[in-house]
Design an enzyme around this catalytic site. Sequence first.
Site, PDB file in Angstrom:
ATOM      1  N   THR A 187       1.302  -1.330  -0.163  1.00  0.00           N
ATOM      2  CA  THR A 187      -0.465   0.006  -0.038  1.00  0.00           C
ATOM      3  C   THR A 187       0.884   1.238   0.095  1.00  0.00           C
ATOM      4  O   THR A 187       1.284   1.447   0.910  1.00  0.00           O
ATOM      5  CB  THR A 187      -0.655  -0.107   1.297  1.00  0.00           C
ATOM      6  OG1 THR A 187      -1.324  -1.362   1.150  1.00  0.00           O
ATOM      7  CG2 THR A 187      -1.941   1.296   1.378  1.00  0.00           C
ATOM      8  N   CYS A 231      -3.990  -2.347   8.934  1.00  0.00           N
ATOM      9  CA  CYS A 231      -3.922  -1.460   7.652  1.00  0.00           C
ATOM     10  C   CYS A 231      -4.610  -0.296   8.446  1.00  0.00           C
ATOM     11  O   CYS A 231      -4.791   1.360   8.002  1.00  0.00           O
ATOM     12  CB  CYS A 231      -4.788  -2.529   6.732  1.00  0.00           C
ATOM     13  SG  CYS A 231      -4.126  -4.023   6.886  1.00  0.00           S
TER      14      CYS A 231
HETATM   15  C1  UGA Z   1      -8.474  -4.622   5.532  1.00  0.00           C
HETATM   16  C2  UGA Z   1      -9.615  -4.406   4.679  1.00  0.00           C
HETATM   17  O1  UGA Z   1     -10.780  -4.294   5.507  1.00  0.00           O
HETATM   18  C3  UGA Z   1      -8.744  -5.015   3.984  1.00  0.00           C
HETATM   19  O2  UGA Z   1     -10.584  -4.552   2.847  1.00  0.00           O
HETATM   20  C4  UGA Z   1      -7.247  -4.653   3.422  1.00  0.00           C
HETATM   21  O3  UGA Z   1      -6.956  -5.558   2.346  1.00  0.00           O
HETATM   22  C5  UGA Z   1      -6.496  -4.657   4.744  1.00  0.00           C
HETATM   23  O4  UGA Z   1      -7.606  -4.019   5.478  1.00  0.00           O
HETATM   24  C6  UGA Z   1      -5.240  -4.185   4.326  1.00  0.00           C
HETATM   25  O5  UGA Z   1      -5.519  -3.418   3.604  1.00  0.00           O
HETATM   26  O6  UGA Z   1      -4.245  -4.649   3.774  1.00  0.00           O
HETATM   27  P1  UGA Z   1      -8.176  -6.293   8.202  1.00  0.00           P
HETATM   28  O7  UGA Z   1      -7.514  -5.373   8.856  1.00  0.00           O
HETATM   29  O8  UGA Z   1      -7.869  -7.790   7.962  1.00  0.00           O
HETATM   30  O9  UGA Z   1      -8.632  -5.728   6.862  1.00  0.00           O
HETATM   31  O10 UGA Z   1      -9.471  -6.106   8.520  1.00  0.00           O
HETATM   32  P2  UGA Z   1     -11.364  -5.553   8.743  1.00  0.00           P
HETATM   33  O11 UGA Z   1     -11.401  -7.310   9.188  1.00  0.00           O
HETATM   34  O12 UGA Z   1     -11.057  -5.566   7.862  1.00  0.00           O
HETATM   35  O13 UGA Z   1     -11.706  -5.306  10.866  1.00  0.00           O
HETATM   36  C7  UGA Z   1     -10.569  -4.238  11.040  1.00  0.00           C
HETATM   37  C8  UGA Z   1     -10.632  -3.228  12.361  1.00  0.00           C
HETATM   38  O14 UGA Z   1     -11.872  -3.316  12.139  1.00  0.00           O
HETATM   39  C9  UGA Z   1     -10.406  -4.744  13.542  1.00  0.00           C
HETATM   40  O15 UGA Z   1      -9.964  -4.361  14.843  1.00  0.00           O
HETATM   41  C10 UGA Z   1     -12.598  -4.768  13.985  1.00  0.00           C
HETATM   42  O16 UGA Z   1     -12.921  -5.365  14.785  1.00  0.00           O
HETATM   43  C11 UGA Z   1     -12.991  -3.681  13.549  1.00  0.00           C
HETATM   44  N1  UGA Z   1     -14.205  -3.458  13.402  1.00  0.00           N
HETATM   45  C12 UGA Z   1     -14.532  -3.839  12.361  1.00  0.00           C
HETATM   46  C13 UGA Z   1     -14.284  -2.257  14.925  1.00  0.00           C
HETATM   47  O17 UGA Z   1     -14.138  -2.185  15.352  1.00  0.00           O
HETATM   48  N2  UGA Z   1     -16.118  -2.161  14.573  1.00  0.00           N
HETATM   49  C14 UGA Z   1     -16.342  -2.800  13.316  1.00  0.00           C
HETATM   50  O18 UGA Z   1     -17.896  -2.727  12.981  1.00  0.00           O
HETATM   51  C15 UGA Z   1     -16.372  -3.550  12.817  1.00  0.00           C
END
Ligand code: UGA
Length: 451
Positions: free
Chosen positions: A124, A278
Amino acid sequence: MKIGVIGSGYVGLTTGICLASLEHDIFIYDLDEEKLAKIKEKKLPFFEQGLEEILEKVISSEKLLPQNKLDTLVKETDGCFICVGTPTKNNSIDLSQIINSINAVTTSIKNNKKQDYKIIIRSTITPNTSKDVILPILDHELGELGFGLAVVPEFLREGNALDDFMNPDKIVIGSLDSDTTSFVRQIFKHFENNCQIIETNLESSELIKYTNNAFFSMLISFSNEIANVSEKIPGVDPYKIMKALISDKRITTKINNKNIIPGLESYLIPGCGFGGSCFPKDVQALVDYANKNDIATPLLKAVLDINSERANKMILLADAILGTLKNKKISILGITFKPDTDDLRSSPALDAIDILLEKNADISVYDPIFKLKSDIVKIPDGCKICFNIEDVLKNSDIALVFTKWKEFKILNSELLKQYMKKPIIIDGRGFLNEKEFEHGTCFKIGMNGNN
Ligand code: UGA
């Protein structure tokens, strides 16, 4: 096709393993020879469900070839993905790994006299990095040999990486020229009938990646800000408010009278905030990029500001419930930034633990990952590690849930009463079933009062 992957971290190795499983010949390189040795032994250096099984297959079939000599990788391939880290340093993106790997790969291209070698950036990088930083190096070093350059970001969620790779919704190809676009299309040919292939220029591709992550981060902070408002209004439940919002037909469409719940629903749950490698890093990098280019980004700044308060919200609530946290026994349930990963980077639980240590609390931690991969998770000093739910709850004054692991769904009043001094739990992810808890024992942030 014969393709190289430079960087065998989360992005590089997932990309390498999945492309090798699609019958490409993948040569994967890393400066860290220990990591390469581990990969050769069919061991995944991180936890990602389903991936180690495929790693085993592609190493056995020699479709994935760990390679400690960059010259050999370049000699054997027609192009390579650059998948090195772009961490944050002093609030800005740190491009040193990108620059070092571009320098190293151009040296190998020259050593091998490779013509028109294709370089595909998977890391990125902020807008204009390929034009302003990478392209000048390539022009200077490879002007005579010719080269191709593309930016092809990944959209893999940790914990779902395999499925996200194998069932992509889009493949974005930002490219310098049509030759490189065709080369990248060929690599991802397997997916061409099932997903959108978006062809664009280098800069747009860079910004698409940030826009994706900024959007989902914004949803999370939006729901958390609504929770901040609702906690000041007795009787308001922010989870119901979000549910009502999501049912709006502009968000939840109906097909044949059936509601199609959108994926963004899972980013509209008030709680202890986002973490990981991320969202926090990418939103910060975009704000910093905009700032340096005199572009105002008040919305993105607010997304970060709101998130930075979330871990402390959990602690403030615990403090309010117990009166003090000094010498209180606190059970932390979940330390990874999200379930199904071993990743602790920017995890809200770590921020909370720092605050609790300052308050002289007595902390015990349990995360289901300890049973899956205990060797690679580093727990902060001063915390007791537990290996199951019962242990972490023993004699505890309050339990704080930071991660939405499925295993925690078994929590209920009976279990809390059996092990804790008094059954009190704060659900930082808004996912526990309230009906399983007696009135006044299960708290959620954003709710004035309790269940
Ligand atoms: C994120 C993106 O979703 C991917 O599309 C992207 O490719 C990736 O970053 C990256 O840039 O490499 P990821 O970091 O694995 O993926 O995590 P997510 O599942 O999207 O969750 C991110 C965070 O948000 C987690 O800490 C989760 O607990 C939190 N979250 C999620 C909340 O605090 N509230 C919510 O309602 C949902």
